[in-house]
Design a protein around this motif. Structure first.
Motif, mmCIF file in Angstrom:
data_model
loop_
_atom_site.group_PDB
_atom_site.id
_atom_site.type_symbol
_atom_site.label_atom_id
_atom_site.label_comp_id
_atom_site.label_asym_id
_atom_site.label_seq_id
_atom_site.Cartn_x
_atom_site.Cartn_y
_atom_site.Cartn_z
ATOM 1 N N MET A 89 56.278 25.468 -15.694
ATOM 2 C CA MET A 89 55.169 25.157 -14.812
ATOM 3 C C MET A 89 54.469 26.429 -14.358
ATOM 4 S SD MET A 89 55.358 21.816 -14.692
ATOM 5 C CE MET A 89 54.361 21.329 -13.285
ATOM 6 N N PRO B 157 52.052 27.440 -11.302
ATOM 7 C CA PRO B 157 51.352 27.078 -10.061
ATOM 8 C C PRO B 157 50.052 27.873 -9.909
ATOM 9 C CG PRO B 157 53.663 27.660 -9.658
ATOM 10 C CD PRO B 157 53.314 28.143 -11.025
ATOM 11 N N VAL C 33 50.067 23.196 -11.927
ATOM 12 C CA VAL C 33 50.244 22.446 -10.698
ATOM 13 C C VAL C 33 49.556 23.187 -9.561
ATOM 14 C CG1 VAL C 33 52.461 23.554 -10.177
ATOM 15 C CG2 VAL C 33 51.954 21.309 -9.199
ATOM 16 N N ARG D 223 54.514 23.455 -3.912
ATOM 17 C CA ARG D 223 53.623 22.875 -4.913
ATOM 18 C C ARG D 223 53.499 21.371 -4.735
ATOM 19 N NH1 ARG D 223 58.292 25.629 -8.220
ATOM 20 N NH2 ARG D 223 57.779 27.818 -7.824
ATOM 21 N N ALA E 154 50.728 17.065 -11.736
ATOM 22 C CA ALA E 154 50.248 18.230 -12.476
ATOM 23 C C ALA E 154 49.596 17.754 -13.767
ATOM 24 C CB ALA E 154 51.411 19.181 -12.776
ATOM 25 N N ARG F 263 48.366 13.862 -17.614
ATOM 26 C CA ARG F 263 48.964 14.070 -16.288
ATOM 27 C C ARG F 263 50.474 13.863 -16.348
ATOM 28 N NH1 ARG F 263 46.133 9.939 -12.517
ATOM 29 N NH2 ARG F 263 46.369 8.658 -14.393
#
Length: 213
Positions: A6, A8, A46, A60, A64, A88
């Motif tokens: 991920m 952010p 995200v 977060r 995402a 998504r």
């Protein structure tokens, strides 16, 4: 459930929208190397709820978008990449950073299209383009008012959300839409609010009228 690296950010990536990123932290160099070794070069983007992009420790949101890498270039110790929003995902559990953020995720159901939504889509498009044109009078916008949209109505609905001149909290609300109708109505509502703010700024910048004698 799938484990996904991920990334952010302080902004939202929508499906069918492009994004450009610059990688300069060691933890994301590790993430990028792992992503490029995988069968599909993708990762999640995200929105940060609290904190900052650099250094870690941020909080977060739980929804995402999967980003698929389309182009890479290296320059002066950093890596620039272009990616496209694919679909998504919902974060079901955040895992320990290893060394980059990662989470267990599951896909969010795709939106569906009905031709009955075309008038709503047209209304949203007119409003977004008009507001972008108005906003460009005050500050440079990320997207021109005449930017092209996909011929796929679901993709173009997401693209309207992506180009609308609204803030990240409005964007995350749009990303959570359960139906295409909800998405389009959300775009209209958020853009209408933005247009009102722009109109107020316009009035404040106008010079006072001279009194007529």
């Amino acid at each position: 459930m799938t484990t996904m690296p991920m990334f952010p950010l302080a902004s939202v990536l929508f499906p069918a929208m492009p994004t450009a990123l610059r990688i300069f932290e060691e933890r994301y160099f590790v993430m990028l190397a792992r992503v490029l070794q995988a069968e599909r070069p993708e990762f999640g983007i995200v929105l940060i709820e609290r904190g900052s992009e650099a250094g870690g420790g941020e909080q977060r949101f739980g929804i995402a978008t999967v980003a698929r890498i389309t182009q890479l270039r290296s320059d002066d110790g950093t890596v620039g990449l272009l990616a496209r929003g694919e679909r998504r995902i919902e974060v079901t559990r955040w895992l320990a950073d290893d060394p980059h953020p990662q989470a267990e995720v599951r896909d969010v159901p795709e939106l569906e299209w009905s031709d009955e939504l075309q008038p709503l889509h047209d209304e949203a498009e007119r409003l977004v383009r008009r507001t972008l044109a108005q906003a460009s009078e005050f500050t440079e916008q990320s997207w021109p008012a005449d930017v092209g949209l996909s011929e796929n109505p679901i993709d173009s609905s997401w693209q309207l959300a992506g180009i609308a001149p609204v803030g990240p909290l409005d964007q995350i609300h749009l990303l959570q839409s359960a139906t295409t109708e909800q998405l389009l109505r959300g775009v209209i509502e958020a853009t209408t609010d933005a247009a009102e703010v722009i109109a107020m700024s316009w009035d404040e910048d106008m010079p006072p009228a001279d009194d007529a004698d």
